[in-house]
Scaffold this motif. Structure first.
Motif: not given
Length: 144
Positions: A2-5, A10-12, A44-45
């Protein structure tokens, strides 16, 4: 996958948007090499302070594809040397790293006047996040 929603982002960020110990895997002559590093997750990084002449950076220069593992999270990514920590283009991320790593950043381990003290960015491509019994397979290249 799935896409990074926004919910997954928020979880990450809640879990890894602070000083986090992660395992970083590179390759040398077809053999995996793994070491623990302090990483900071942002959009994302992962960002890591390191030394440009280290074994990990030499391995990344030859093959920028890496893997990381954190608590309840594994991923693949592309590693990019952003250059000297004090470089003007790195000012914003350097400030965030200073804040996140404030407990140890100035303990004498890093020499920020040395142009080889650099910022490594691991741009995540895909990963698996486990949270409260749910497995999320994430494509970090696609955002909602």
């Amino acid at each position: 996958m799935e896409k990074l929603s926004p919910e997954l982002e928020k979880m990450m960020t809640e879990r890894y948007g602070k000083d986090s110990i992660i395992a970083l895997a590179t390759m040398k002559d077809g053999i995996p090499c793994v070491r623990y590093v302090d990483g900071l997750y942002i959009e994302g990084a992962y960002y890591i302070i390191t030394y440009a002449l280290s074994d990990k950076m030499n391995q990344i220069e030859k093959n920028p594809k890496v893997a990381i593992a954190a608590e309840w999270f594994t991923a693949h990514g592309e590693a990019v040397n952003l250059g000297w920590f004090k470089k003007e283009e790195n000012a914003e991320i350097a400030k965030k790293l200073r804040e996140a790593f404030s407990e140890w950043i100035d303990n004498g381990h890093n020499n920020f006047d040395d142009v080889n003290t650099c910022i490594l960015c691991v741009k995540l491509t895909d990963g698996v996040l486990l949270s409260q019994g749910t497995r999320y397979e994430i494509d970090f290249t696609m955002k909602s």
